[in-house]
Design an enzyme around this catalytic site. Structure first.
Site, short mmCIF file in Angstrom:
data_model
loop_
_atom_site.label_atom_id
_atom_site.label_comp_id
_atom_site.label_asym_id
_atom_site.label_seq_id
_atom_site.Cartn_x
_atom_site.Cartn_y
_atom_site.Cartn_z
N MET A 111 0.82 -1.19 0.00
CA MET A 111 0.00 0.00 0.00
C MET A 111 0.86 1.25 0.00
O MET A 111 1.85 1.34 0.75
CB MET A 111 -0.93 0.02 1.22
CG MET A 111 -1.99 -1.08 1.19
SD MET A 111 -3.11 -0.97 -0.22
CE MET A 111 -3.94 0.58 0.12
N CYS B 154 -3.41 -9.29 4.94
CA CYS B 154 -3.22 -7.98 5.57
C CYS B 154 -3.89 -7.94 6.94
O CYS B 154 -5.07 -8.27 7.06
CB CYS B 154 -3.78 -6.89 4.68
SG CYS B 154 -3.58 -5.23 5.38
N ASN C 240 6.98 -15.77 0.90
CA ASN C 240 7.10 -14.34 1.15
C ASN C 240 7.40 -14.14 2.64
O ASN C 240 7.06 -14.97 3.47
CB ASN C 240 5.79 -13.65 0.75
CG ASN C 240 5.69 -12.20 1.18
OD1 ASN C 240 4.75 -11.80 1.85
ND2 ASN C 240 6.66 -11.39 0.79
#
Length: 334
Positions: free
Chosen positions: A12, A93, A204
């Site tokens: 973001m 998130c 990740n």
């Protein structure tokens, strides 16, 4: 999935279209992701501003946020019509705002709903639909939580999984703390791949280099992981993207040096300025260049102070780059 070996994470306020265009100058093969955009925003918002991109960004994926299958399907169809190469669903998130909308990491607790979302999107688009998730949230057992979610979305037709190898703590930790404090568990991701050898799985979280990613992908318990996703490190040290094509794909990088890459990027910047944009909207993504090199501090200072001024043009960037170029030419004891 093609070009799944390396990707730059959706972030973001960072991975906007200018950031993606900049990153593309360093790698032809890196898969680039948009910032997360909600399904409702895609449906009702300014689509060109939110999800517009330029053809050179391919391969490029859009990350959607949401938990309503019908809305996600509508948004996915719109994004596919825009020409994206992949639709990715955010199940990772941990921010309060995202939780308030009942999407992101809190969906780890609702695997059936996530599967319904994936199935709805798969029914209306021909491009891959993927899921980016955590290994679990709060007090969930990561062995059970990740397996249940993975099995559900695979049954629904997901094409790949990207796993942030940390839990997310939805209460008590900020989003920033959730990127660092919960311990990394690459072994958990490798066990998932060993159990699901036919499904592409990328790792990740906490990776600081391509070498780190290759080490995490190595899987003594089964087939290697299929890809790595780097976020903040790729953003703050974009020159590591120089390594993606030669190390992971066996092809040369698009440009032999950072200086050549920046020269090739100038027409993009010029077009943005000609359209009324500000230089700083692009150069804010370029402050990490030349890290550790002589003149890098002067480069950053010049961009930070001059690119924000009204009317700043390409000469500002060129002058900043020259701070490094000139010192590279100087003897070390000059």
């Amino acid at each position: 999935m093609k070009d799944f070996k390396f990707s730059v994470a959706p972030m973001m306020d960072w991975t906007d279209r200018h950031c993606r265009a900049f990153h593309r100058t360093f790698s032809r093969h890196a898969r680039l992701y948009t910032e997360m955009v909600t399904a409702l925003a895609v449906i009702h918002g300014d689509r060109q501003r939110l999800i517009g991109f330029n053809p050179p960004e391919h391969p490029v994926a859009v990350q959607l946020g949401g938990s309503d299958p019908a809305l996600l399907a509508q948004a996915a169809r719109i994004c596919a019509d825009f020409g994206y190469d992949e639709i990715n669903l955010n199940v990772g998130c941990p921010s309060d705002r995202v939780q308030g909308g009942n999407f992101g990491a809190c969906l780890m607790r609702e695997p059936v709903l996530v599967a319904d979302c994936v199935a709805a999107m798969k029914a209306v688009v021909a491009i891959p639909v993927t899921v980016k998730c955590r290994i679990g949230v709060d007090d969930q057992d990561p062995e059970e939580a990740l397996d249940i979610l993975a099995d559900a979305v695979i049954a629904a037709g997901t094409d790949a999984l990207i796993v942030h190898a940390r839990k997310a703590w939805l209460k008590g930790l900020s989003p920033r703390e959730n990127r660092d404090i919960p311990p990394l568990d690459y072994d958990r991701v490798r066990r998932l791949k060993a159990r699901l050898p036919h499904i592409p799985v990328a790792v990740n979280g906490g990776l600081k280099s391509i070498a780190d990613g290759l080490e995490a992908m190595n899987n003594p318990e089964g087939p290697p992981l299929d890809g790595m996703m780097l976020g903040r490190m790729a953003y703050h040290e974009p020159e590591l993207l120089h390594e993606v094509d030669p190390r992971l794909h066996g092809t040369p990088a698009p440009h032999a040096s950072t200086f050549e890459a920046l020269e090739a990027f100038e027409p993009y910047i010029a077009a943005h300025l000609e359209a009324g944009g500000r230089l700083s909207e692009i150069t804010r993504h370029m402050l990490g260049l030349f890290g550790g090199q002589r003149g890098s501090r002067l480069y950053r200072r010049h961009l930070a102070t001059q690119a924000i001024k009204p009317g700043a043009g390409l000469d500002v960037l060129r002058d900043a780059v020259n701070e490094v170029r000139q010192r590279i030419r100087e003897p070390e004891n000059a």
